[in-house]
Design a protein around this motif. Structure first.
Motif, PDB file in Angstrom:
ATOM      1  N   VAL A  18       0.833  -1.412   0.017  1.00  0.00           N
ATOM      2  CA  VAL A  18      -0.001   0.139  -0.054  1.00  0.00           C
ATOM      3  C   VAL A  18       0.881   1.329   0.068  1.00  0.00           C
ATOM      4  N   TRP A  63       1.663   1.790  -3.564  1.00  0.00           N
ATOM      5  CA  TRP A  63       0.626   2.417  -4.354  1.00  0.00           C
ATOM      6  C   TRP A  63       0.273   3.813  -4.044  1.00  0.00           C
ATOM      7  N   GLY A  73       3.710  -3.049  -5.323  1.00  0.00           N
ATOM      8  CA  GLY A  73       2.499  -2.322  -5.238  1.00  0.00           C
ATOM      9  C   GLY A  73       2.105  -1.073  -5.793  1.00  0.00           C
ATOM     10  N   THR A 109       0.242  -0.987  -9.257  1.00  0.00           N
ATOM     11  CA  THR A 109      -1.150  -0.501  -9.177  1.00  0.00           C
ATOM     12  C   THR A 109      -1.895   0.596  -9.080  1.00  0.00           C
ATOM     13  N   SER A 158      -7.788  -0.607  -9.760  1.00  0.00           N
ATOM     14  CA  SER A 158      -6.524  -0.168  -9.045  1.00  0.00           C
ATOM     15  C   SER A 158      -6.589  -0.823  -7.577  1.00  0.00           C
ATOM     16  N   LEU A 195      -4.249  -3.968  -6.218  1.00  0.00           N
ATOM     17  CA  LEU A 195      -3.440  -3.757  -5.216  1.00  0.00           C
ATOM     18  C   LEU A 195      -3.682  -4.829  -4.214  1.00  0.00           C
TER      19      LEU A 195
END
Length: 563
Positions: free
Chosen positions: A460, A463, A504, A507, A540, A544
């Motif tokens: 995350v 991301w 990550g 994404t 997305s 993820l």
């Protein structure tokens, strides 16, 4: 006078500080996805809110916040805006000269099926451009090609953004992974190996996911053999090259092998039913199909080669621009003894400028006590956009268009892209202010408090970093060290966390403000950025989740996969 970043400005409370840091991000989502503001309006107001928060919440001196925004805006213009302008210009030049009709016919000669066209262009050809250039060129060019083939512009942009997920971590000759070696101290080859043991799972899945998204599950099964050829050939090459060659070539090799394998396969295998979009169904089996067959017969091999030549030149030139030694020479940083590269280095040095950002350069101090360099990097010759412009110049001679017409197409392109380039400049400015003020680090520190669940939430961070900065490279530089330190403290292999940051991050590329702006600019959807964000957001988040799950399982159950 120096200023030290404070990551918990609200009473040393990380939670409250994180909520404050989230305000610009949440506002941007609201402005585009809910309020449906035009891209340049959403970008400009988000930048304004970010500067205000940086000054009044994070205590950043006003002149430093403003100058940080200008640094980002300049980067948004060069290289990113420059790549978009030249990419769209080259595409429009082929349309103006009638060559794109031949290109369209040549693709249709391989397959009339929209699903398979998406695999060839959005997935395989887009991945090649990502590996060679990055910085928006893959989405801009492949989306424009799909629109020329008859795809709905919004659909074409969305498909290309999602397809671009697989190659991003190894984009631009492996720069995202090479760059993170510095701050983490982990060899790039080792990080490449770990990323190469995560992303191939996505690379197999994404072609299938794209086709299901386009046509539904049942109709995707009709082309399952082609999907498997495309995805498996890409994934196997990606794994082998990333683990045994390093981070520089996985995208280029995987894309070429996938593209060639699928094209050859389609010479011997055809789906039983040709998939067309809803508005095409009435004519697909009648007059249009007969006309397409007629077109296929009228274009000779020489005509097809001539039509594709501008894009072949683009591919060759962008690849040359991406070779590390050439890239160094083009920017005036070559240190070898090759006479030709030394000559290029002399020219590149004169056309590369890196003036210091006033009131900002080495005047922001991070938590480790290091000052942060801030430069306006203006590599006029080294930008991939210059390689694309050179391809457009050569295309002028290939297509025999006059300089007057060539210049008119360029002028029209510049006029058309004024607002998209403004959007890109503002959203990159927003990213730079978030970084220099310390807001992004605050958000990263919050995710790092997840303890034993960090192996799930580690991707995350990547991301979030790519959403903010628009770049997997920047996200790795931003959070790479934090990933390593946090992983060590919670009993997770640091190399897995650093790789998860990059995996990550891929994404987040499809919802990054600058990616959205680039895609809309390429397909003529200026002002429709909100529609594209709404299209890509759910995909997305789902992808993820898959990367989070892969990382979690590799940490807890499949640790033997960690090099």
């Amino acid at each position: 006078m120096g200023w030290t970043q404070d990551y918990t400005p609200l009473g040393n409370n990380l939670l409250l500080s994180s909520l404050a840091a989230l305000i610009p991000i949440l506002y941007f989502f609201w402005a585009l996805a809910i309020k449906r503001m035009k891209g340049h309006t959403a970008g400009s107001t988000t930048l304004l809110i970010t500067v205000v928060l940086a000054i009044f919440i994070y205590g950043m001196p006003a002149e430093k916040a403003v100058m940080s925004a200008t640094q980002g805006a300049v980067y948004g213009l060069l290289p990113i805006g420059w790549i978009i302008v030249t990419s769209v210009f080259l595409y429009k030049l082929t349309v103006k000269t009638g060559q794109f009709e031949v290109i369209r016919s040549s693709v249709l000669s391989i397959t009339d099926d929209r699903r398979l066209q998406a695999l060839l262009i959005a997935f395989s050809f887009g991945a090649f451009l990502e590996g060679a250039a990055g910085f928006g060129a893959p989405v801009a060019i492949s989306a424009a090609l799909l629109v020329g083939l008859g795809f709905n512009p919004l659909y074409a942009a969305g498909i290309c953004l999602i397809a671009n997920t697989a190659p991003v971590a190894f984009g631009a000759i492996g720069i995202p992974i090479i760059a993170v070696e510095g701050p983490t101290g982990i060899p790039a080859l080792e990080i490449s190996k770990m990323v190469g043991r995560q992303l191939p799972f996505l690379s197999i899945f994404i072609p299938f996911y794209l086709i299901v998204m386009m046509s539904g599950f049942r109709r995707s099964l009709e082309v399952l053999p082609a999907i498997l050829v495309s995805g498996i050939s890409f994934a196997i090459t990606q794994y082998l090259s990333s683990n045994f060659l390093g981070p520089e070539l996985p995208d280029i090799l995987s894309a070429i092998i996938s593209l060639v394998a699928l094209a050859i396969f389609l010479k011997f295998w055809k789906p039983k039913r040709i998939f067309k979009f809803a508005h095409e169904k009435e004519t697909a089996a009648g007059q249009e199909a007969r006309q397409l067959n007629s077109d296929k017969q009228t274009h000779s091999g020489g005509q097809v080669f001539k039509a594709w030549l501008p894009f072949l030149l683009l591919t060759v030139l962008v690849s040359i621009w991406g070779i590390p030694s050439m890239k160094n020479a083009l920017t005036g940083h070559y240190t070898g003894d090759n006479p030709f590269l030394l000559f290029i280095n002399e020219i590149g040095g004169r056309l590369s400028f890196a003036p210091r950002v006033p009131f900002l350069d080495n005047q922001v101090i991070d938590s480790s006590g290091k000052t942060i360099e801030a430069l306006y990097k203006l590599d006029l010759l080294g930008s991939a956009g210059t390689a694309i412009l050179l391809a457009a110049v050569l295309a002028k001679f290939v297509t025999a268009v006059s300089w007057k017409e060539w210049g008119a197409v360029l002028t029209d392109t510049l006029k058309e892209l004024k607002k998209p380039v403004l959007t890109i400049a503002t959203v990159v400015g927003f990213a730079y202010v978030v970084n220099s003020s310390g807001m992004s680090t605050t958000l990263g520190m919050s995710l790092a408090t997840t303890g034993t669940m960090f192996s799930f939430f580690s991707p995350v961070l990547g991301w979030l970093g790519v959403f903010i900065t628009g770049s997997d490279t920047s996200a790795n530089l931003l959070f790479g060290s934090l990933q390593k330190v946090t992983a060590s403290s919670v009993g997770m292999e640091p190399i897995l966390a650093v790789a998860a940051n990059s995996s990550g991050g891929v994404t987040g590329k499809m919802i990054s403000p600058q990616s959205i702006a680039v895609a809309c600019a390429a397909v003529g959807l200026t002002g429709k950025e909100s529609d594209l964000l709404r299209f890509t957001l759910k995909h997305s988040l789902f992808l993820l989740f898959l990367v989070c799950l892969i990382t979690f399982l590799q940490h807890h159950l499949f640790s033997w996969m960690i090099p």
